[in-house]
Design an enzyme around this catalytic site. Structure first.
Site, mmCIF file in Angstrom:
data_model
loop_
_atom_site.group_PDB
_atom_site.id
_atom_site.type_symbol
_atom_site.label_atom_id
_atom_site.label_comp_id
_atom_site.label_asym_id
_atom_site.label_seq_id
_atom_site.Cartn_x
_atom_site.Cartn_y
_atom_site.Cartn_z
ATOM 1 N N GLU A 25 11.651 14.272 3.552
ATOM 2 C CA GLU A 25 10.722 13.509 2.727
ATOM 3 C C GLU A 25 9.294 13.640 3.239
ATOM 4 O OE1 GLU A 25 12.859 9.635 1.177
ATOM 5 O OE2 GLU A 25 13.286 9.941 3.309
ATOM 6 N N TYR A 57 -12.394 -1.267 -10.869
ATOM 7 C CA TYR A 57 -11.065 -0.636 -10.896
ATOM 8 C C TYR A 57 -11.038 0.664 -10.104
ATOM 9 C CZ TYR A 57 -10.962 -3.466 -15.235
ATOM 10 O OH TYR A 57 -11.058 -4.462 -16.168
ATOM 11 N N LEU A 75 8.910 1.940 1.800
ATOM 12 C CA LEU A 75 8.056 1.469 0.709
ATOM 13 C C LEU A 75 7.636 0.020 0.944
ATOM 14 C CD1 LEU A 75 9.833 2.982 -2.431
ATOM 15 C CD2 LEU A 75 7.947 3.930 -1.080
ATOM 16 N N LYS A 102 9.508 5.459 -6.186
ATOM 17 C CA LYS A 102 9.610 6.842 -5.720
ATOM 18 C C LYS A 102 10.491 7.571 -6.720
ATOM 19 C CE LYS A 102 10.684 9.486 -1.621
ATOM 20 N NZ LYS A 102 10.977 9.339 -0.194
#
Length: 122
Positions: A25, A57, A75, A102
């Site tokens: 990963e 933003y 995560l 993911k």
């Protein structure tokens, strides 16, 4: 007139990043989608049409992008780090809802996305 709540939404920002526990990963990387639901008071911007009365933003996106470029194993940690960064950078934020998915996770299952969702308060 008074608003009950005011939220800035950035939905499904896409990033290619290198997060995960497995060495593969961190080498190959994957597509991620990050969504934010940020509560803040933008009543001044609503009334005056001036950017100074809200949160930009583009600056939020840039902060998330910078955090997504720093590898993390989990995560859960990534969401914490992004939220902490946003609270530090933007004092007008009241709370942050963050979802991170993911795509095509390497877990031996037919699964489009895996992810986490959390809401942090100041």
């Amino acid at each position: 007139m008074k608003a009950q709540s005011m939220n800035i939404i950035l939905d499904e920002m896409k990033f290619y990043s290198y997060h995960g526990v497995l060495p593969q990963e961190n080498t190959v990387g994957a597509e991620y989608k990050v969504s934010l639901d940020i509560e803040t008071d933008f009543s001044e911007a609503a009334a005056t049409d001036n950017l100074e009365g809200t949160i930009n933003y583009a600056e939020i996106h840039e902060a998330v992008k910078e955090e997504m470029n720093i590898p993390a194993k989990l995560l859960e940690h990534l969401a914490y780090r992004i939220s902490k960064r946003l609270f530090d950078d933007f004092p007008a934020i009241i709370n942050i809802g963050i979802t991170i998915f993911k795509e095509n996770p390497p877990m031996g299952a037919d699964c489009k996305n895996v992810g986490i969702k959390v809401k942090y308060f100041r």
